[in-house]
Design a protein around this motif. Structure first.
Motif, PDB file in Angstrom:
ATOM      1  N   THR A 141      28.256 -35.023 -77.537  1.00  0.00           N
ATOM      2  CA  THR A 141      28.970 -33.964 -78.557  1.00  0.00           C
ATOM      3  C   THR A 141      28.874 -32.618 -78.133  1.00  0.00           C
ATOM      4  OG1 THR A 141      27.078 -34.314 -79.824  1.00  0.00           O
ATOM      5  CG2 THR A 141      28.633 -35.769 -80.507  1.00  0.00           C
ATOM      6  N   PHE A 168      32.952 -31.286 -81.476  1.00  0.00           N
ATOM      7  CA  PHE A 168      32.434 -30.989 -80.195  1.00  0.00           C
ATOM      8  C   PHE A 168      32.007 -29.746 -80.174  1.00  0.00           C
ATOM      9  CE2 PHE A 168      32.464 -30.875 -75.723  1.00  0.00           C
ATOM     10  CZ  PHE A 168      31.760 -32.202 -75.143  1.00  0.00           C
ATOM     11  N   ASN A 315      26.535 -40.605 -80.329  1.00  0.00           N
ATOM     12  CA  ASN A 315      26.656 -39.673 -81.361  1.00  0.00           C
ATOM     13  C   ASN A 315      25.714 -38.370 -80.822  1.00  0.00           C
ATOM     14  OD1 ASN A 315      27.577 -38.289 -83.613  1.00  0.00           O
ATOM     15  ND2 ASN A 315      25.746 -38.787 -84.744  1.00  0.00           N
TER      16      ASN A 315
END
Length: 419
Positions: A141, A168, A315
């Protein structure tokens, strides 16, 4: 008492993926080189570590090997002067001997999952886009990359951010190339419109205390600095950054980690290497309360790995390993496949011609990136100009190409001393 029976060091050349390699060849082609450190204890347990001989914080010397042989690994494993790969192998071996994960040897665990980030060197926007697409596909991310005066940063961010999901985040590392607040403050203020930019790293010379304090007072995006430059006490007393980049051995990292926690300063650990190094770093991240920013491992850059366990990110987080030692199973066939003899630092990479084009129509040629660092730091070329772009000029076999390269190789540069 368990002692160290033998220490073997093996050099390998681990291939990089095409996009990282075609851009890193300008500056860090030596990142393909590893020294694997294999420690065998007298109880038969084997610990494994790695060093990137021309990058990692500390190489393993012949003297360090001689000093460690015959010693109790549990007593000497905290000695950072042994070098990266040897210290890593000792924590691995001691953990395996005690049937406990390395993090339990390092301290009290404070998290089960750790933040990790994707990394890439400075490159054209199209390559940044492909790198981030791969990062997202693999569960990351965040993306740390290089902000350089020979690329149009505004153009790059405009193209890149248009392709990214809102969650992001980006860390832009200037490596001091902003030079002074007067130059970099307007650029950073302008780029704050890109909400995905989360951190400015070393936007000007870290030793410019007054300049960094001024920047921090005027910019809304947090500033990160490498810890200890200037002295940690100065960084804290002058309040010149929001958090830190930590490198070094376990003892050094824990020491700085504790001090950062005292002042509620987050940091990320920067341990570049293969999946083995990344797995090892997770153990240290697990015991440092303020290791809250995504660690930089760069293990995703390599086209092959010598650790059998998969590297899994979900994640933006990787799970802390509970297997004994580092928890990695080394594939020695892969080690043998890429085994090489030790070599001198392969830099500059032969046969390169780099061209930077300015919107004014002027172009400049170089044979390696250190020439570029020296000329921009000396103030010989305009910095962060809108529309500037850099490419590698392929050898077309002509005399003109050879002439351009010869002239570029012979240019005089003027390194600027640190202030």
């Amino acid at each position: 008492m368990t002692t160290i029976k033998s220490i073997e060091r093996i050099w390998i050349e681990l291939p990089l993926k095409p996009t990282p390699w075609q851009n890193m060849v300008r500056e860090i082609p030596h990142w393909r080189l590893f020294e694997i450190c294999k420690v065998t204890l007298d109880n038969g347990v084997v610990g494994v570590g790695e060093t990137m001989p021309y990058y990692t914080w500390g190489e393993v010397t012949d003297e360090a090997v001689q000093r460690a042989e015959g010693k109790d690994p549990a007593i000497i494993m905290w000695d950072d002067t042994l070098g990266a790969g040897l210290q890593m192998a000792l924590f691995d071996a001691v953990g395996k001997s005690l049937e406990t994960p390395a993090w339990a040897l390092m301290g009290k665990r404070v998290r089960d999952r750790c933040h990790v980030g994707w990394w890439a060197i400075d490159m054209p926007a199209e390559d940044w886009i492909s790198e981030c697409a791969e990062a997202i596909e693999n569960g990351y991310t965040t993306f740390k990359t290089k902000a350089r005066p020979w690329f149009c940063l505004e153009n790059q961010l405009e193209k890149l951010c248009a392709t990214l999901p809102p969650y992001f985040k980006l860390d832009l590392d200037f490596n001091d190339f902003g030079l002074d607040p007067a130059q970099i403050r307007p650029l950073c203020k302008q780029l704050e419109k890109y909400e995905m930019v989360a951190i400015w790293e070393s936007p000007i010379r870290q030793t410019d205390t007054a300049g960094n304090r001024e920047l921090r007072n005027h910019l809304s995006i947090p500033i990160a600095q490498h810890v200890g430059r200037p002295a940690f006490e100065t960084q804290i007393r002058q309040d010149i950054c929001d958090g830190f980049v930590l490198e070094g051995g376990v003892d050094t990292a824990k020491s700085y980690g504790r001090m950062a926690a005292e002042f509620n300063k987050p940091f990320w650990l920067q341990w570049v290497g293969s999946n083995l190094g990344a797995m090892y770093c997770l153990h240290l991240q697990a015991v440092l309360s303020h290791a809250r920013w995504p660690a930089i491992h760069c293990n995703h850059m390599f086209a092959d790995q010598f650790v059998k366990e998969p590297w899994v990110v979900q994640n933006g987080m990787a799970e802390v390993i509970d297997r004994p030692g580092i928890g990695a199973t080394v594939d020695w066939d892969i080690i043998e496949k890429y085994r090489i003899d030790p070599m001198e630092k392969p830099y500059p990479h032969p046969g390169l011609l780099i061209r930077t084009d300015f919107p004014s129509g002027e172009s400049y040629h170089f044979t390696h990136t250190q020439q570029m660092w020296d000329r921009w730091w000396a103030g010989e070329l305009p910095s962060f100009i809108k529309g500037v772009h850099t490419v590698i000029v392929e050898d077309d076999g002509t005399e003109q190409w050879q002439q351009l390269r010869s002239e570029a190789a012979a240019q005089t540069t003027y390194p600027v001393p640190e202030i």
